[in-house]
Design an enzyme around this catalytic site. Structure first.
Site, PDB file in Angstrom:
ATOM      1  N   LYS A 102      29.980  62.114  69.444  1.00 46.68           N
ATOM      2  CA  LYS A 102      28.991  61.261  69.891  1.00 46.68           C
ATOM      3  C   LYS A 102      28.738  61.706  71.407  1.00 46.68           C
ATOM      4  O   LYS A 102      29.449  62.577  71.929  1.00 46.68           O
ATOM      5  CB  LYS A 102      29.139  59.850  69.892  1.00 46.68           C
ATOM      6  CG  LYS A 102      29.242  59.155  68.466  1.00 46.68           C
ATOM      7  CD  LYS A 102      29.574  57.942  68.370  1.00 46.68           C
ATOM      8  CE  LYS A 102      28.860  56.908  69.356  1.00 46.68           C
ATOM      9  NZ  LYS A 102      27.588  57.067  69.326  1.00 46.68           N
ATOM     10  N   GLU A 111      30.616  53.566  74.600  1.00 49.15           N
ATOM     11  CA  GLU A 111      30.510  53.436  73.016  1.00 49.15           C
ATOM     12  C   GLU A 111      31.938  53.588  72.582  1.00 49.15           C
ATOM     13  O   GLU A 111      32.162  52.653  71.571  1.00 49.15           O
ATOM     14  CB  GLU A 111      29.731  54.793  72.739  1.00 49.15           C
ATOM     15  CG  GLU A 111      28.275  54.831  72.952  1.00 49.15           C
ATOM     16  CD  GLU A 111      27.605  55.978  72.634  1.00 49.15           C
ATOM     17  OE1 GLU A 111      26.398  55.916  72.653  1.00 49.15           O
ATOM     18  OE2 GLU A 111      28.124  57.048  72.637  1.00 49.15           O
TER      19      GLU A 111
HETATM   20  C1  5RP Z   1      24.490  58.468  72.617  1.00 52.25           C
HETATM   21  C2  5RP Z   1      25.085  58.838  71.246  1.00 52.25           C
HETATM   22  C3  5RP Z   1      23.971  58.483  70.119  1.00 52.25           C
HETATM   23  O1  5RP Z   1      24.780  58.096  69.047  1.00 52.25           O
HETATM   24  C4  5RP Z   1      23.978  60.064  69.619  1.00 52.25           C
HETATM   25  O2  5RP Z   1      23.563  60.855  70.612  1.00 52.25           O
HETATM   26  C5  5RP Z   1      23.034  60.213  68.471  1.00 52.25           C
HETATM   27  O3  5RP Z   1      21.627  59.832  69.107  1.00 52.25           O
HETATM   28  P1  5RP Z   1      20.140  59.509  68.182  1.00 52.25           P
HETATM   29  O4  5RP Z   1      20.183  58.398  67.291  1.00 52.25           O
HETATM   30  O5  5RP Z   1      19.117  59.684  69.061  1.00 52.25           O
HETATM   31  O6  5RP Z   1      20.138  60.766  67.293  1.00 52.25           O
HETATM   32  O7  5RP Z   1      26.402  59.001  70.884  1.00 52.25           O
HETATM   33  O8  5RP Z   1      25.488  58.774  73.597  1.00 52.25           O
END
Ligand code: 5RP
Length: 230
Positions: A102, A111
Site C-alpha cells: 500500500k 493507513e
Molecule cells: C493509498 C493506498 C491505496 O489504497 C492504494 O494506492 C490503492 O489506490 P487505488 O484504489 O487508487 O488503486 O495505499 O496510500
C-alpha cells in the site's frame, strides 16, 4: 450500463464492484475506518448515496477526510474513538495470503495505524492488484526528510533501487521513497527490516497486519471474496 452519477464516481467497473460489495458489510451506527485512494473514493461516494447511517469515520488522509466531510459524514479522531470494528481500504498489490503493498497514495502510515487499531480490515481491489509475489509495484517507504539519503543507501543494501517521489510531502510532513526491484518472498521479514532503519517512519508492506478479507472486483461486475488463510 452506468448511470451518470456512477460515471462521475468511477469509470472502473472492478473498483466499483468491490466498493459496492464492501458497502453491504457496513453496519449502521458504527465508527468506520476509511482508507485512501480511488477505490475508497468510490466506496465513500456509494456510502453517502446509500444513506447508510454511521456514527462517523476515522480517515487515513486529509483527502479522505475532506471527501467524507463533503458528504456530511463526521470525521473522528482515533484518539477519541478507541479501537474500530471495521477498516475499509484499497491496495496496490495483494498476494494470496492477503499481505499487501500500500502507499501509492502516500497515506501508508495513517493507513497502517488504522489497520492496526481495527478488529477487521477489509481490502477492496480490482482484479489487476492480485499478484503471486509482491514487489512489481514499487514499495513506498515514508521517511523523515533529513534521513532521505541515508535511508536510500540502506535500502540499496537490502537489494532495491529507491527513487525519491517528486510530490508534496505526506500528510505527516515526510517524504516517500519508492523502492523498485524488490521481489518480496518474505513480506513479514522485509517489513520489519525496513522499519528498523533509523529515519523510516513506516513502509507500505502490510504483512504483519495484512487484510482479513479481500474483495476483488472484475470488469464484468463480478466479485470474489477471499478470507485470510489460517
Ligand atoms: C493509498 C493506498 C491505496 O489504497 C492504494 O494506492 C490503492 O489506490 P487505488 O484504489 O487508487 O488503486 O495505499 O496510500
Amino acid at each position: 450500463m452506468y448511470s451518470v452519477s456512477q460515471r462521475k464516481t468511477c469509470m472502473h467497473p472492478g473498483k466499483r464492484a468491490a466498493a459496492a460489495a464492501a458497502l453491504e458489510l457496513v453496519k449502521i451506527d458504527t465508527i468506520l475506518g476509511v482508507g485512501t485512494g480511488s477505490t475508497v473514493n468510490v466506496f465513500i461516494d456509494l456510502l453517502a448515496e446509500a444513506g447508510t447511517r454511521i456514527t462517523g469515520a476515522v480517515a487515513s488522509s486529509e483527502a479522505t477526510a475532506a471527501r467524507l466531510e463533503g458528504h456530511g459524514i463526521e470525521v473522528l479522531d482515533l484518539n477519541m474513538t478507541g479501537d474500530l470494528e471495521l477498516y475499509i481500504d484499497g491496495a496496490d498489490e495483494s498476494n494470496a495470503n492477503l499481505e499487501l503493498i500500500k502507499g501509492g497514495g502516500a497515506a501508508l502510515t495513517r493507513e497502517k495505524i488504522i489497520a492496526g487499531a481495527s478488529r477487521e480490515f477489509i481490502c477492496i481491489v480490482d482484479h489487476s492488484k492480485q499478484v503471486d509475489i509482491l514487489g512489481e509495484f514499487p514499495l513506498p517507504v515514508e521517511v523523515i526528510p533529513m534521513a532521505r539519503s541515508y535511508v536510500a543507501r540502506e535500502i540499496v543494501k537490502l537489494g532495491a533501487d529507491p527513487e525519491f517521489r517528486e510530490a508534496p510531502r505526506t500528510d505527516n510532513g515526510n517524504i516517500i521513497l519508492d523502492c523498485f526491484g524488490f521481489s518480496i518472498t518474505n513480506p513479514v521479514e522485509l517489513e520489519a527490516a525496513l522499519n528498523a532503519i533509523p529515519g523510516v517512519v513506516t513502509n507500505g508492506l502490510f504483512a504483519r497486519r495484512g487484510a482479513d478479507k479481500l474483495i476483488v472486483g472484475y470488469d464484468d461486475g463480478r466479485i470474489e471474496t477471499i478470507d485470510k488463510p489460517d
